[in-house]
Structures are given as C-alpha cells and as structure tokens.
Scaffold this motif. Structure first.
Motif, PDB file in Angstrom:
ATOM      1  N   ILE A   1       0.856  -1.176   0.000  1.00 31.91           N
ATOM      2  CA  ILE A   1       0.000   0.000   0.000  1.00 31.91           C
ATOM      3  C   ILE A   1       0.899   1.234   0.000  1.00 31.91           C
ATOM      4  N   THR A   2       1.112   1.789  -1.177  1.00 34.44           N
ATOM      5  CA  THR A   2       1.894   3.001  -1.326  1.00 34.44           C
ATOM      6  C   THR A   2       1.631   3.565  -2.712  1.00 34.44           C
ATOM      7  N   ASP A   3       1.705   4.859  -2.821  1.00 30.87           N
ATOM      8  CA  ASP A   3       1.484   5.506  -4.114  1.00 30.87           C
ATOM      9  C   ASP A   3       2.698   5.366  -5.032  1.00 30.87           C
ATOM     10  N   GLU A   4       3.825   4.950  -4.480  1.00 31.43           N
ATOM     11  CA  GLU A   4       5.055   4.873  -5.266  1.00 31.43           C
ATOM     12  C   GLU A   4       5.209   3.546  -6.014  1.00 31.43           C
ATOM     13  N   ILE A   5       4.430   2.555  -5.650  1.00 37.04           N
ATOM     14  CA  ILE A   5       4.581   1.209  -6.210  1.00 37.04           C
ATOM     15  C   ILE A   5       3.374   0.868  -7.074  1.00 37.04           C
ATOM     16  N   LYS A   6       3.660   0.236  -8.224  1.00 30.76           N
ATOM     17  CA  LYS A   6       2.572  -0.291  -9.027  1.00 30.76           C
ATOM     18  C   LYS A   6       2.694  -1.816  -9.053  1.00 30.76           C
ATOM     19  N   SER A   7       1.559  -2.474  -9.055  1.00 28.42           N
ATOM     20  CA  SER A   7       1.506  -3.927  -9.019  1.00 28.42           C
ATOM     21  C   SER A   7       0.599  -4.404 -10.140  1.00 28.42           C
ATOM     22  N   GLU A   8       1.102  -5.337 -10.915  1.00 32.74           N
ATOM     23  CA  GLU A   8       0.362  -5.883 -12.056  1.00 32.74           C
ATOM     24  C   GLU A   8       0.180  -7.384 -11.827  1.00 32.74           C
ATOM     25  N   PRO A   9      -1.062  -7.873 -11.771  1.00 31.31           N
ATOM     26  CA  PRO A   9      -1.252  -9.324 -11.612  1.00 31.31           C
ATOM     27  C   PRO A   9      -0.532 -10.071 -12.734  1.00 31.31           C
ATOM     28  N   TYR A  10       0.136 -11.158 -12.366  1.00 31.53           N
ATOM     29  CA  TYR A  10       0.920 -11.904 -13.340  1.00 31.53           C
ATOM     30  C   TYR A  10       0.311 -13.285 -13.595  1.00 31.53           C
TER      31      TYR A  10
ATOM     32  N   HIS B   1       8.476   0.302  -9.180  1.00 26.54           N
ATOM     33  CA  HIS B   1       8.310   1.682  -8.717  1.00 26.54           C
ATOM     34  C   HIS B   1       7.685   2.456  -9.868  1.00 26.54           C
ATOM     35  N   LYS B   2       6.615   3.184  -9.592  1.00 24.34           N
ATOM     36  CA  LYS B   2       5.880   3.828 -10.688  1.00 24.34           C
ATOM     37  C   LYS B   2       6.634   4.977 -11.345  1.00 24.34           C
ATOM     38  N   ASP B   3       7.566   5.597 -10.650  1.00 26.20           N
ATOM     39  CA  ASP B   3       8.281   6.746 -11.206  1.00 26.20           C
ATOM     40  C   ASP B   3       9.683   6.422 -11.731  1.00 26.20           C
ATOM     41  N   LYS B   4      10.082   5.171 -11.650  1.00 26.40           N
ATOM     42  CA  LYS B   4      11.426   4.785 -12.104  1.00 26.40           C
ATOM     43  C   LYS B   4      11.325   4.157 -13.492  1.00 26.40           C
ATOM     44  N   ARG B   5      12.215   4.571 -14.366  1.00 26.20           N
ATOM     45  CA  ARG B   5      12.268   3.978 -15.702  1.00 26.20           C
ATOM     46  C   ARG B   5      13.117   2.718 -15.645  1.00 26.20           C
TER      47      ARG B   5
END
Length: 151
Positions: free
Chosen positions: A5-14, A128-132
């Motif tokens: 639970i954080t705005d910085e992380i994105k999670s995609e079901p695999y 991380h949603k902001d890291k390339r």
C-alpha cells in the motif's frame, strides 16, 4: 497474501502459482498417484522456508485452517536449498510448482497429491511507478508477460 500500500509502487497481476508437496522418489509416502490426507502427513518431517517467506506464510495459514501443525525439521533460505534437502531425503516440503519442474522431469522428486487442500497464491509484477526500467528489464517483462499463460 502481502499487499503493498503506497502511491510509489505499481503492481500488475501476473499469474496464479500453486504450491505442491514434494518428496524424494523413494520417500516415506510411496502412494502411486493416490491423493493422501493431511492425517497421513502427521509425524512427517518438513523442510520449510525461513520465517517471513511468503511461501511459508501461505502454507502455514492453509494448514492451520485445517487444524494441521507442521513438524519442522529444517528451515532454509531459498527454494533451491529446500529442493536439495528434500532430494537428499531429509523431509518433505511445499514449493511452487514452477520451481520444481526440472526435478520432477528428471525423476529426482515427485509431487504428492494432498486431499482437501488447495495452496494457490497470486504472483504479481511489482515496480516503482516513477522509475524507468532499463532495456534489459523491459525486455524481460515483455517475455514474462507473453509466457504467463503458457505454464
């Protein structure tokens, strides 16, 4: 199992993972193709991942719901170490079906079917949603996504 639970992380079901009980081929549970009950596992020694491992958490929660307590003979820090200990005849273990396919194909380990229990867990791709990501990581993710339905 574990929710980030954080705005910085994105999670995609695999994909969905299945945890299976493994044994050495000539181990204590020589039941040819027949599913066994949890009662038949009483007194067996188990090789488990270390405390804090997601695999261990899934297994313990599911077995506790059934009123079954594992007799832990050994705790190890990696799936490979667990498989090697089981192959050496030191006990049984629950592992990801994806991690044991080579050992099953080679005949070093066998899957023991257990009645009345399903050990499944979702696996996700987390970043991380902001890291390339570098090109190699992007290529890896592309291959992983394309193979998700092929296991």
């Amino acid at each position: 199992l574990f929710e980030i639970i954080t705005d910085e992380i994105k999670s995609e079901p695999y994909l969905m993972d299945e945890l299976v009980l493994i044994s050495v081929r000539k181990g204590p549970l020589q039941i040819k193709g027949k599913a066994i009950s949890l009662k038949e596992l009483e007194g067996q020694s188990f090789i488990m991942r270390e405390k804090g491992s997601a695999t261990r958490e899934v297994i313990q929660r599911a077995l506790e719901k059934q009123g079954f307590k594992i007799k832990i003979a050994m705790e190890l820090g990696s799936p490979e170490a667990v498989k090697q200990a089981v192959a050496a005849g030191l006990g049984l273990s629950f592992v990801s079906i994806y991690s044991v396919s080579n050992e099953i194909a080679e005949g070093r380990l066998v899957i023991v079917k257990v009645k009345d229990i399903s050990l499944q867990r979702p696996l996700s791709i987390v970043s991380h949603k902001d890291k390339r990501l570098c090109k190699a990581a992007l290529t890896f993710l592309e291959v992983a996504r394309s193979m998700a339905g092929k296991f």
